[in-house]
Design an enzyme around this catalytic site. Sequence first.
Site, PDB file in Angstrom:
ATOM      1  N   ASP A 291      45.507 -24.881 -33.898  1.00  0.00           N
ATOM      2  CA  ASP A 291      44.358 -25.659 -33.473  1.00  0.00           C
ATOM      3  C   ASP A 291      44.842 -26.644 -32.411  1.00  0.00           C
ATOM      4  O   ASP A 291      45.882 -27.284 -32.583  1.00  0.00           O
ATOM      5  CB  ASP A 291      43.789 -26.432 -34.671  1.00  0.00           C
ATOM      6  CG  ASP A 291      42.281 -26.471 -34.673  1.00  0.00           C
ATOM      7  OD1 ASP A 291      41.728 -26.888 -33.642  1.00  0.00           O
ATOM      8  OD2 ASP A 291      41.672 -26.106 -35.684  1.00  0.00           O
TER       9      ASP A 291
ATOM     10  N   ASP B 189      39.596 -27.190 -29.855  1.00  0.00           N
ATOM     11  CA  ASP B 189      38.545 -28.030 -30.427  1.00  0.00           C
ATOM     12  C   ASP B 189      37.660 -28.632 -29.332  1.00  0.00           C
ATOM     13  O   ASP B 189      38.182 -29.199 -28.366  1.00  0.00           O
ATOM     14  CB  ASP B 189      39.249 -29.156 -31.211  1.00  0.00           C
ATOM     15  CG  ASP B 189      38.322 -29.901 -32.135  1.00  0.00           C
ATOM     16  OD1 ASP B 189      37.824 -29.298 -33.086  1.00  0.00           O
ATOM     17  OD2 ASP B 189      38.107 -31.111 -31.895  1.00  0.00           O
TER      18      ASP B 189
ATOM     19  N   GLU C  61      36.109 -23.830 -28.763  1.00  0.00           N
ATOM     20  CA  GLU C  61      34.941 -24.280 -29.526  1.00  0.00           C
ATOM     21  C   GLU C  61      34.070 -25.123 -28.606  1.00  0.00           C
ATOM     22  O   GLU C  61      34.560 -26.069 -27.990  1.00  0.00           O
ATOM     23  CB  GLU C  61      35.387 -25.105 -30.738  1.00  0.00           C
ATOM     24  CG  GLU C  61      34.235 -25.451 -31.649  1.00  0.00           C
ATOM     25  CD  GLU C  61      34.415 -26.755 -32.401  1.00  0.00           C
ATOM     26  OE1 GLU C  61      33.866 -26.878 -33.493  1.00  0.00           O
ATOM     27  OE2 GLU C  61      35.093 -27.664 -31.882  1.00  0.00           O
TER      28      GLU C  61
ATOM     29  N   HIS D 297      35.187 -24.505 -41.274  1.00  0.00           N
ATOM     30  CA  HIS D 297      35.398 -25.724 -42.051  1.00  0.00           C
ATOM     31  C   HIS D 297      34.337 -26.789 -41.790  1.00  0.00           C
ATOM     32  O   HIS D 297      34.362 -27.837 -42.436  1.00  0.00           O
ATOM     33  CB  HIS D 297      36.788 -26.285 -41.736  1.00  0.00           C
ATOM     34  CG  HIS D 297      36.897 -26.712 -40.298  1.00  0.00           C
ATOM     35  ND1 HIS D 297      36.854 -25.818 -39.247  1.00  0.00           N
ATOM     36  CD2 HIS D 297      37.011 -27.935 -39.734  1.00  0.00           C
ATOM     37  CE1 HIS D 297      36.937 -26.488 -38.107  1.00  0.00           C
ATOM     38  NE2 HIS D 297      37.035 -27.768 -38.369  1.00  0.00           N
ATOM     39  N   ASP D 298      33.438 -26.565 -40.834  1.00  0.00           N
ATOM     40  CA  ASP D 298      32.363 -27.520 -40.553  1.00  0.00           C
ATOM     41  C   ASP D 298      31.010 -27.037 -41.075  1.00  0.00           C
ATOM     42  O   ASP D 298      30.016 -27.759 -40.970  1.00  0.00           O
ATOM     43  CB  ASP D 298      32.198 -27.726 -39.036  1.00  0.00           C
ATOM     44  CG  ASP D 298      33.410 -28.372 -38.380  1.00  0.00           C
ATOM     45  OD1 ASP D 298      34.125 -29.128 -39.059  1.00  0.00           O
ATOM     46  OD2 ASP D 298      33.625 -28.116 -37.178  1.00  0.00           O
TER      47      ASP D 298
HETATM   48  O1  TEU Z   1      33.892 -29.867 -34.382  1.00  0.00           O
HETATM   49  C1  TEU Z   1      33.036 -30.131 -33.316  1.00  0.00           C
HETATM   50  C2  TEU Z   1      31.703 -30.412 -33.674  1.00  0.00           C
HETATM   51  O2  TEU Z   1      30.842 -30.401 -32.839  1.00  0.00           O
HETATM   52  C3  TEU Z   1      31.471 -30.737 -35.106  1.00  0.00           C
HETATM   53  O3  TEU Z   1      32.105 -31.907 -35.409  1.00  0.00           O
HETATM   54  C4  TEU Z   1      30.102 -30.887 -35.315  1.00  0.00           C
HETATM   55  O4  TEU Z   1      29.622 -31.944 -34.560  1.00  0.00           O
HETATM   56  C5  TEU Z   1      29.809 -31.163 -36.732  1.00  0.00           C
HETATM   57  O5  TEU Z   1      30.698 -30.557 -37.588  1.00  0.00           O
HETATM   58  C6  TEU Z   1      28.504 -30.578 -36.996  1.00  0.00           C
HETATM   59  O6  TEU Z   1      27.912 -31.246 -37.956  1.00  0.00           O
HETATM   60  C7  TEU Z   1      35.234 -29.976 -34.163  1.00  0.00           C
HETATM   61  C8  TEU Z   1      35.978 -29.685 -35.437  1.00  0.00           C
HETATM   62  O7  TEU Z   1      35.732 -28.367 -35.824  1.00  0.00           O
HETATM   63  C9  TEU Z   1      35.578 -30.691 -36.467  1.00  0.00           C
HETATM   64  O8  TEU Z   1      36.146 -30.427 -37.725  1.00  0.00           O
HETATM   65  C10 TEU Z   1      36.001 -32.051 -35.981  1.00  0.00           C
HETATM   66  O9  TEU Z   1      35.532 -33.028 -36.859  1.00  0.00           O
HETATM   67  C11 TEU Z   1      35.464 -32.339 -34.582  1.00  0.00           C
HETATM   68  O10 TEU Z   1      35.613 -31.256 -33.683  1.00  0.00           O
HETATM   69  C12 TEU Z   1      36.209 -33.494 -33.972  1.00  0.00           C
HETATM   70  O11 TEU Z   1      37.519 -33.111 -33.690  1.00  0.00           O
END
Ligand code: TEU
Length: 569
Positions: free
Chosen positions: A107, A214, A270, A343-344
């Site tokens: 990542d 990310d 992403e 994971h989100d």
């Molecule tokens: O996620 C990007 C992102 O847009 C998410 O945070 C999203 O806004 C949220 O999960 C939706 O509700 C990435 C990573 O995957 C996430 O785990 C991190 O928290 C974020 O970036 C910040 O690095």
Amino acid sequence: MTTQAPALSRTKDWWKSAVVYQIYPRSFQDSNGDGVGDIPGVTSRLDYLSELGIDVIWLSPVYRSPQVDNGYDISDYQDIDLMFGTLADLDELIAEAHAHNIKLVMDLVVNHTSDQHAWFQESRDPASPKRNWYYWRPARPGHEPGTPGAEPFTSPAAFSPSCWTFDPASGEYYLGQFSPAQPDLNWNNEEVRQAVYAMMRWWVDRGVDGFRMDVINLIAKPDFLASGEPIDPDVSLYSSSAGRNRLDDFLAEMNREVGLDEHNLMTVGEMPGATVDMARRLTDLDRKELNMVFTFEHVSLDNGRYGKWDLNPLALSALKKNLAQWQYGLADAGWNSLYFDNHDQPRAVTNFGDDSPEHRVNSAKTLATVLHLHKGTPYIYQGEELGMTNAPFATIDEYQDVESLNFHALATKRGMPEADIMRSLAAKGRDHARTPVQWDESEQAGFTTGTPWIAVNPNKSEINAQAAMHDRNSVFAHFQKLIRLRHENEVVREGRFELVLPNHEQIWAFLRVLGERRMMVIANCSSGSVDIPQSRLPILEGAELILGTHKIDDDAVLAPWESRILELV
Ligand code: TEU
């Protein structure tokens, strides 16, 4: 001295036939009883991943981090957080993964660092040569710095009320699009870019096979921020796209400087807000930018006007048309990534399927069938292959995630009833994906001998890897077959995609066509049985069943959550 991992050969475009498995290390496997998953834990489960048949691990962040956002706030890109192990452990993981014929993708979180990163700490001094590595701005004209409403402009951050944080030491504000602990790096500064590329080369030399990047589109900021000119306090961070086109320059430069293409490394960016057109451009191989993009469109279709917590029903037709639009858009140039879970996101079987005891297994299998038979690179999120479900958390104390806690605080302040807040969290909270992987039915599901950092889902007694591996009809066994099918079948990898029955609200059906060969997927994405509208489909008579979820009683009817993959004649 570190041991260098033996490299696995990387042929051109190898990732087009690969299946990726995402590991969120803190929830995967604990090896030392501290309740947090770690790198030796991952290494100890490589046989399991081999058995599943995946080709690549994407490892969520294991770098040094204060863990405000579970590692997406990095304080040292070139070291491992003590909670996860050591650099030697990571070298061993890379070597062992390669010995299992599994590649490893790291990542890369470089839109922002942690506020504890040495770069940011230096940057806090206005006289520092690193001041311009981040976005520092004075208070809004006519306002006392640090007082309410004095931020340079008003835009919320993803995990806190404002994207500006006041730093009393220098009397100015810094930008952070996620939380105050995650200040945004200034990508317009060449020194920042070169420091990031040097760090990436260091990882490539260590033997990693690629990067998951990310929120990589957010590195390109609108001009009004990039230029350093005084800011109009009425703008919002999202009100202007001018300047964001520098993303192409940044990505092409990164590719060149790190040798991403040259070394056949896998890259996936992403990108919240990415459109099909943007993805086609960025993943057109001739442009040498990225291999794939993670879109947010299909996981946001049920967002209400206030965003993800504002729950709306999702029509099957909307979901399948959205995926189809990406399939068509990237048919001739570019490449898709395919995911329901990460994971989100909430657990796929809960979010898109039916996680009741009666339908959980079949809906998990059918969702997987549909996803894995699209064209692109499929991503499996840990536990998805077991049909793991959302957690039954009922009070805010059970949630841990910075996003959920921020939402709870803001919504409470706005007067939203607690029951409504809990309903939103139960549906969309990120912690559902982060409960420990259920390896067996023991008290902590085989995840840890200690106390897990977040509660194990009590349904581990029924849903666990040990049981699944002994059951020929398990979700796990179905994933094995889907992965094998992709490896063995060129129609699955390369075939042209064509959606059929686009408006049907129960059946998800599509064709994959390569030369003379035609495969058809027909899936009942509902918890009731449904007649197959044969007259509106290609002739199914004589078709060979390649893989199905059920023993077929009636050719013309699909049982609840039944899916069939057919080769047409
Ligand atoms: O996620 C990007 C992102 O847009 C998410 O945070 C999203 O806004 C949220 O999960 C939706 O509700 C990435 C990573 O995957 C996430 O785990 C991190 O928290 C974020 O970036 C910040 O690095």
